[in-house]
Design a protein around this motif. Structure first.
Motif, mmCIF file in Angstrom:
data_model
loop_
_atom_site.group_PDB
_atom_site.id
_atom_site.type_symbol
_atom_site.label_atom_id
_atom_site.label_comp_id
_atom_site.label_asym_id
_atom_site.label_seq_id
_atom_site.Cartn_x
_atom_site.Cartn_y
_atom_site.Cartn_z
ATOM 1 N N GLU A 196 1.179 -1.237 0.202
ATOM 2 C CA GLU A 196 0.432 -0.066 0.060
ATOM 3 C C GLU A 196 0.876 1.446 -0.587
ATOM 4 O OE1 GLU A 196 -2.946 0.379 -0.220
ATOM 5 O OE2 GLU A 196 -3.922 -1.690 0.116
ATOM 6 N N ARG A 197 2.037 1.097 0.533
ATOM 7 C CA ARG A 197 2.404 2.234 0.553
ATOM 8 C C ARG A 197 4.179 2.816 -0.513
ATOM 9 N NH1 ARG A 197 7.385 3.211 4.653
ATOM 10 N NH2 ARG A 197 7.761 0.843 4.780
ATOM 11 N N LEU A 198 4.154 1.342 -0.852
ATOM 12 C CA LEU A 198 4.550 1.820 -2.154
ATOM 13 C C LEU A 198 3.499 2.417 -3.415
ATOM 14 C CD1 LEU A 198 7.020 0.985 -3.817
ATOM 15 C CD2 LEU A 198 5.802 -1.498 -4.210
ATOM 16 N N LEU A 199 2.003 1.608 -3.001
ATOM 17 C CA LEU A 199 2.093 1.802 -4.300
ATOM 18 C C LEU A 199 1.689 3.727 -4.209
ATOM 19 C CD1 LEU A 199 -0.216 2.572 -6.440
ATOM 20 C CD2 LEU A 199 -2.132 1.733 -4.688
ATOM 21 N N GLU A 200 0.832 4.276 -3.433
ATOM 22 C CA GLU A 200 1.279 5.884 -2.737
ATOM 23 C C GLU A 200 2.076 6.466 -3.353
ATOM 24 O OE1 GLU A 200 0.574 9.397 0.900
ATOM 25 O OE2 GLU A 200 0.548 7.121 1.408
ATOM 26 N N ALA A 201 3.475 6.220 -2.826
ATOM 27 C CA ALA A 201 5.057 6.387 -2.690
ATOM 28 C C ALA A 201 4.792 6.761 -4.563
ATOM 29 C CB ALA A 201 6.048 5.757 -2.235
ATOM 30 N N GLY A 202 4.787 5.014 -4.807
ATOM 31 C CA GLY A 202 4.998 5.051 -6.654
ATOM 32 C C GLY A 202 4.300 6.433 -7.174
ATOM 33 N N SER A 203 3.250 6.440 -6.989
ATOM 34 C CA SER A 203 1.969 6.983 -8.044
ATOM 35 C C SER A 203 2.984 8.195 -7.849
ATOM 36 C CB SER A 203 0.968 6.988 -7.332
ATOM 37 O OG SER A 203 0.250 5.462 -7.358
ATOM 38 N N HIS A 204 2.550 8.448 -6.355
ATOM 39 C CA HIS A 204 3.491 10.333 -6.571
ATOM 40 C C HIS A 204 4.858 10.010 -7.525
ATOM 41 C CE1 HIS A 204 5.101 13.855 -5.456
ATOM 42 N NE2 HIS A 204 5.407 13.337 -5.161
ATOM 43 N N HIS A 205 5.624 9.291 -7.870
ATOM 44 C CA HIS A 205 7.046 9.989 -8.483
ATOM 45 C C HIS A 205 6.456 9.595 -10.038
ATOM 46 C CE1 HIS A 205 11.260 8.026 -9.036
ATOM 47 N NE2 HIS A 205 10.799 8.716 -10.309
ATOM 48 N N ALA A 206 6.089 8.274 -9.980
ATOM 49 C CA ALA A 206 5.227 7.935 -11.562
ATOM 50 C C ALA A 206 4.868 9.440 -11.769
ATOM 51 C CB ALA A 206 4.485 7.383 -11.686
ATOM 52 N N GLU A 207 4.053 10.208 -11.347
ATOM 53 C CA GLU A 207 3.263 11.417 -12.204
ATOM 54 C C GLU A 207 4.273 12.759 -12.153
ATOM 55 O OE1 GLU A 207 0.377 13.588 -9.155
ATOM 56 O OE2 GLU A 207 -1.194 13.290 -10.686
ATOM 57 N N TRP A 208 4.890 12.686 -10.899
ATOM 58 C CA TRP A 208 6.469 14.075 -11.024
ATOM 59 C C TRP A 208 6.949 13.782 -12.429
ATOM 60 C CZ3 TRP A 208 11.326 13.172 -11.508
ATOM 61 C CH2 TRP A 208 11.606 11.970 -10.617
ATOM 62 N N GLU A 209 7.097 12.221 -13.060
ATOM 63 C CA GLU A 209 8.264 12.234 -13.689
ATOM 64 C C GLU A 209 7.433 12.706 -15.167
ATOM 65 O OE1 GLU A 209 9.674 7.788 -13.917
ATOM 66 O OE2 GLU A 209 11.488 8.795 -12.569
ATOM 67 N N ASP A 210 6.382 12.337 -14.946
ATOM 68 C CA ASP A 210 5.348 12.472 -16.389
ATOM 69 C C ASP A 210 5.655 14.188 -16.693
ATOM 70 O OD1 ASP A 210 4.038 10.398 -16.637
ATOM 71 O OD2 ASP A 210 2.169 10.524 -15.894
ATOM 72 N N PHE A 211 5.261 15.161 -16.011
ATOM 73 C CA PHE A 211 5.539 16.418 -16.072
ATOM 74 C C PHE A 211 7.171 16.534 -16.323
ATOM 75 C CE2 PHE A 211 7.521 20.116 -13.914
ATOM 76 C CZ PHE A 211 6.858 20.467 -15.021
ATOM 77 N N SER A 212 7.949 15.648 -15.788
ATOM 78 C CA SER A 212 9.268 16.242 -15.717
ATOM 79 C C SER A 212 9.796 15.493 -17.336
ATOM 80 C CB SER A 212 10.522 15.434 -14.776
ATOM 81 O OG SER A 212 10.313 16.489 -13.800
ATOM 82 N N ARG A 213 9.241 14.568 -18.055
ATOM 83 C CA ARG A 213 9.327 13.994 -18.845
ATOM 84 C C ARG A 213 9.154 14.511 -20.015
ATOM 85 N NH1 ARG A 213 6.838 9.871 -18.631
ATOM 86 N NH2 ARG A 213 7.800 8.485 -17.441
ATOM 87 N N LEU A 214 7.823 15.453 -19.935
ATOM 88 C CA LEU A 214 7.370 16.742 -20.986
ATOM 89 C C LEU A 214 8.678 17.591 -21.452
ATOM 90 C CD1 LEU A 214 5.177 17.371 -22.461
ATOM 91 C CD2 LEU A 214 3.767 18.183 -20.230
ATOM 92 N N MET A 215 8.905 18.173 -19.896
ATOM 93 C CA MET A 215 9.283 18.832 -20.089
ATOM 94 C C MET A 215 10.804 18.573 -20.833
ATOM 95 S SD MET A 215 7.412 20.818 -19.189
ATOM 96 C CE MET A 215 8.546 22.950 -19.179
ATOM 97 N N LEU A 216 11.281 18.159 -20.375
ATOM 98 C CA LEU A 216 13.219 17.341 -21.063
ATOM 99 C C LEU A 216 12.508 16.979 -22.733
ATOM 100 C CD1 LEU A 216 14.458 14.902 -18.564
ATOM 101 C CD2 LEU A 216 15.083 16.944 -18.603
ATOM 102 N N SER A 217 11.808 16.670 -23.186
ATOM 103 C CA SER A 217 11.258 16.577 -24.275
ATOM 104 C C SER A 217 11.049 17.907 -24.623
ATOM 105 C CB SER A 217 9.906 16.373 -24.232
ATOM 106 O OG SER A 217 8.490 15.945 -24.141
ATOM 107 N N LYS A 218 11.080 18.826 -24.844
ATOM 108 C CA LYS A 218 10.877 20.195 -24.966
ATOM 109 C C LYS A 218 12.435 21.039 -24.324
ATOM 110 C CE LYS A 218 5.446 20.733 -23.829
ATOM 111 N NZ LYS A 218 4.792 21.708 -23.516
ATOM 112 N N GLY A 219 13.038 20.194 -24.051
ATOM 113 C CA GLY A 219 14.960 20.784 -24.004
ATOM 114 C C GLY A 219 14.657 22.162 -22.893
ATOM 115 N N GLY A 220 14.160 20.875 -21.732
ATOM 116 C CA GLY A 220 14.268 21.608 -20.367
ATOM 117 C C GLY A 220 15.274 21.439 -19.371
ATOM 118 N N ASP A 221 16.105 22.203 -18.752
ATOM 119 C CA ASP A 221 16.705 21.599 -17.473
ATOM 120 C C ASP A 221 17.368 20.467 -17.289
ATOM 121 O OD1 ASP A 221 19.330 22.162 -17.100
ATOM 122 O OD2 ASP A 221 18.872 24.160 -16.402
ATOM 123 N N LEU A 222 17.776 19.265 -17.540
ATOM 124 C CA LEU A 222 18.182 18.858 -16.433
ATOM 125 C C LEU A 222 17.927 18.681 -15.297
ATOM 126 C CD1 LEU A 222 18.291 15.489 -16.882
ATOM 127 C CD2 LEU A 222 20.547 15.359 -16.971
#
Length: 248
Positions: A196-222
């Motif tokens: 249960e704890r993994l699902l909560e932490a992992g879902s948050h991780h996956a969500e901000w990675e979606d945002f970061s992936r989008l920004m990196l694909s646009k040339g955002g600063d690593l």
């Protein structure tokens, strides 16, 4: 004939959520929780694109000793202990096999695997091999294992020893009822108490990675977007709010 313990199966929503976060994120988050290496080494993905998350049914093999396990297993099919692991399968289950890394003995063949698929089994994680590979791979099952062999399961140096007991699979401790997540990166074991704890932490991780992936694909600063830097948090929260509005 055999007294085999049953397992508790968690809610489907939990399993689906863990499947969606994947092994890489789950492994990273488990590391932060103190589970240093959940990876089942040697169980190589053989079903590219397949993702499963399900409770573990375990099967343990030991070195073969003829006075304990002779040829008469084929005179009485119910002496074939590996069959009994499959008798307990329910939809979504993952069979996890400690076959000691053996690459000679095919733990299951096409007919056993067809039965497993027919019962709704999700995947096989084997520190060893199967047989009848061409026909087995045509079944809708995920396979994580070392490969294939023409030999049957007790033909060489192995014998099945126990079902639904704690095992060491690929150097990882797996208890019956633990959750296995498996995808193209391999298979990991999630202790059920952490799920249960993994699902909560992992879902948050996956969500901000979606945002970061989008920004990196646009040339955002690593340095700003991976991992997400504190100064990008407000930007991330604004994006997240926009996503929520779009889903309404």
């Amino acid at each position: 004939m055999f007294d085999i313990p049953t397992i508790h199966r968690p809610a489907k929503a939990l399993l689906d959520g863990l499947a969606s976060i994947g092994t890489a994120t789950a492994s990273s988050e488990l590391y932060k929780m103190g589970i240093r290496n959940p990876f089942i080494a040697g169980a190589v993905p053989h079903s590219r694109g397949k993702v499963v998350a399900g409770p573990a049914l375990t099967l343990q093999f030991m070195p073969k000793r003829e006075d304990l396990y002779g040829d008469d297993e084929y005179a009485d099919r119910e002496k074939q202990l590996h069959r009994h692991a499959l008798y307990h399968v329910e939809a979504g289950d993952v069979v996890v096999v400690d076959a000691r890394g053996d690459i000679q003995s095919g733990i299951f063949g096409e007919m056993m695997l067809t039965y497993f698929a027919g019962k709704g089994g999700a995947g096989m994680v084997i520190d060893g091999v199967i047989r009848d590979a061409a026909k087995a791979f045509a079944l809708d099952i995920g396979y994580w294992m070392r490969g294939a062999s023409p030999n049957f399961h007790t033909q060489t140096t192995l014998m099945p020893h126990a079902v639904n007991v704690p095992i060491a699979c690929g150097g990882t401790y797996v208890r019956p009822g633990d959750i296995i997540i498996a995808d193209d990166d391999g298979a990991i074991c999630v202790p059920i108490a952490y799920a249960e704890r993994l699902l909560e932490a992992g879902s948050h991780h996956a969500e901000w990675e979606d945002f970061s992936r989008l920004m990196l694909s646009k040339g955002g600063d690593l340095r700003r977007y991976y991992p997400l830097a504190p100064e990008a948090e407000a930007e991330y929260q604004a994006w997240k709010a926009q996503q929520s509005r779009s889903e309404r």
